[in-house]
Enzyme design. Structure first.
Site, PDB file in Angstrom:
ATOM      1  CG  ASP A  58      -1.967   1.078   1.168  1.00 30.29           C
ATOM      2  OD1 ASP A  58      -1.655   2.155   0.619  1.00 30.29           O
ATOM      3  OD2 ASP A  58      -3.078   0.877   1.684  1.00 30.29           O
ATOM      4  CE1 TYR A  91      -6.995  10.435   0.898  1.00 28.60           C
ATOM      5  CE2 TYR A  91      -8.137   9.321  -0.888  1.00 28.60           C
ATOM      6  CZ  TYR A  91      -7.673   9.336   0.414  1.00 28.60           C
ATOM      7  OH  TYR A  91      -7.879   8.254   1.227  1.00 28.60           O
TER       8      TYR A  91
HETATM    9  C1  LIG Z   1      -5.421   7.183   3.530  1.00 30.51           C
HETATM   10  C2  LIG Z   1      -5.379   5.697   3.604  1.00 30.51           C
HETATM   11  C3  LIG Z   1      -6.513   4.915   3.278  1.00 30.51           C
HETATM   12  C4  LIG Z   1      -7.834   5.544   2.933  1.00 30.51           C
HETATM   13  O1  LIG Z   1      -8.605   4.705   2.138  1.00 30.51           O
HETATM   14  P1  LIG Z   1      -9.830   5.324   1.310  1.00 30.51           P
HETATM   15  O2  LIG Z   1     -10.551   4.154   0.783  1.00 30.51           O
HETATM   16  O3  LIG Z   1      -9.243   6.205   0.253  1.00 30.51           O
HETATM   17  O4  LIG Z   1     -10.645   6.132   2.267  1.00 30.51           O
HETATM   18  C5  LIG Z   1      -6.378   3.539   3.282  1.00 30.51           C
HETATM   19  N1  LIG Z   1      -5.201   2.947   3.619  1.00 30.51           N
HETATM   20  C6  LIG Z   1      -4.110   3.660   3.946  1.00 30.51           C
HETATM   21  C7  LIG Z   1      -2.841   2.963   4.299  1.00 30.51           C
HETATM   22  C8  LIG Z   1      -4.175   5.053   3.981  1.00 30.51           C
HETATM   23  O5  LIG Z   1      -3.111   5.757   4.348  1.00 30.51           O
END
Ligand SMILES: *Cc1c(COP(=O)(O)O)cnc(C)c1O
Length: 401
Positions: free
Chosen positions: A186, A211
């Protein structure tokens, strides 16, 4: 020598006067090009072409075209990245495909520093797959030791959202592969923050959001990467019509699309994709190695100024450059109130429970003077206990974003 002109990149953003923005790791600011591009996409494409925009304005191909631009920032081969949905959805897709590719094993391994949504998605998928499946968690520093031949998939967020600790992608991926484990990285706090080398590290899957460091705006779409050696075997669990080999044949049977196209799900969010596409223009002429070097310099300066002036704040981020991302975090039991005071005085970072003050360093629009000034304000707030006011105390049940 830096090749990147950081004065020019700063001018490419619309930043409010008088604000020092150290929260681009949570929501990037507005690139001026996005304002113009959105206005044009709305009036000239949607407004005038209506349904014809899918072909005439190239909307249908936007998820792949923008994906290729992101591929260039994360060390991925062309044609391996597609954009759409949110990061949580992309985590689900990558996990479901990876688990199916390693069917004799039932364990998803992740760490307690991972972002909760990734863990919730993994836990939810394990429950859907049945009682044999398990989400196993290790402490962030113990992931390598926790890899064994029961693990199907390793799911790691490269940079820990709270502490800024950076996992070693090359080493963890190599160790996982030696044990027959697939990897999902990720890149939420990596893409646009530091050089990522997906292909060189032989990562199997990667996901990330746009974002944060890629400045696509609130709710901007996420991306997914699948290594070329897997893409024709990866079965998309979210088999929507846009990932079909031939969406407009309206077949009753699903056949996965060619290559990374299969990871598309439904109708792409064209306005947000247009915003992202324009936001990526900022990166033309920017060397991510320069961004990394400057980000470490900004972080080092902040740490030294804050440690010199605020002995009661405890550094939560590793000092070693190789072990951190692009943020600096400090711990303090009154972290919430301290952050409210900072925001009131024009320094925007954020707070993460239970006690983390988090500051993101984004050289595209944050410079050394901003960092010096932010540290000075923080030192003043601590020395004068300006955080110690009823208005800054955390209201019970408050939503903290
Ligand atoms: C910001 C973040 C998310 C947010 O997920 P969304 O589906 O875009 O709300 C998920 N995982 C990690 C590691 C993040 O830093």
């Amino acid at each position: 020598m830096m090749k990147t002109d950081f004065d020019a990149t700063r001018r490419a953003f619309d930043l409010p006067e008088g604000m020092i923005y150290l929260d681009g790791n949570s929501l990037g600011p507005l690139p001026t090009a996005v304002r113009e591009r959105l206005a044009r996409t709305v009036s000239e494409e949607w407004g005038e072409m209506l349904i014809g925009g899918w072909n005439r304005a190239g909307w249908m191909g936007l998820p792949r075209r923008v994906g290729d631009r992101i591929a260039g920032l994360i060390g991925a081969e062309p044609g391996t990245v597609v954009v759409g949905d949110t990061l949580s959805i992309k985590v689900y897709q990558a996990l479901a495909s990876a688990l199916e590719m390693n069917p004799s094993r039932k364990v998803i391994l992740s760490d307690t520093g991972n972002f909760p949504s990734d863990l919730y998605i993994a836990g939810g998928l394990a429950r859907t797959l049945g009682p044999d499946y398990e989400l196993r968690l290790a402490a962030p520093g113990d992931l390598a030791a926790a890899l064994d031949e029961t693990v199907a998939v390793l799911l790691v967020t490269e940079v820990d959202y709270r502490t800024g600790y950076r996992h070693d992608m090359a080493a963890l991926t190599a160790r996982a592969h030696a044990l027959g484990i697939l990897t999902i990285w990720d890149l939420a706090h990596s893409a646009g923050a530091l050089p990522v080398k997906l292909a060189a590290c032989k990562a199997d899957f990667a996901v990330g959001c746009t974002y944060k460091y890629l400045n696509s705006g609130p709710g901007g779409p996420a991306f997914i990467y699948v290594a070329p050696r897997h893409i024709d075997h990866a079965r998309p669990a979210l088999s929507g019509w846009m990932g079909h080999e031939s969406p407009f044949a309206f077949d009753l049977d699903y056949r996965p699309g060619r290559g990374i196209e299969r990871m598309r799900v439904g109708t792409p969010p064209i306005l947000q994709l247009a915003a992202l596409d324009a936001a990526l223009d900022v990166w033309d002429g920017v060397d991510i190695e320069d961004v990394r070097a400057r980000s470490l310099e900004l972080g080092d300066l902040f740490v030294s100024e804050v440690e010199a002036g605020c002995p009661e704040l405890v550094l939560a981020t590793p000092r070693a450059h190789g072990e951190r991302g692009s943020q600096i975090s400090f711990r303090h039991p009154e972290g919430y109130a301290i952050m409210q005071a900072l925001i009131d005085e024009g320094v925007v970072g954020d707070f993460r429970a239970p006690d983390i003050l988090r500051f993101g360093f984004t050289p595209l629009y944050v410079g050394l003077d901003d960092v010096r000034r932010a540290a000075q304000i923080l030192v003043g707030i601590m020395a004068g206990r300006r955080w110690d006011k009823a208005a800054y105390r955390r209201p019970a049940g408050a939503v903290v974003t």
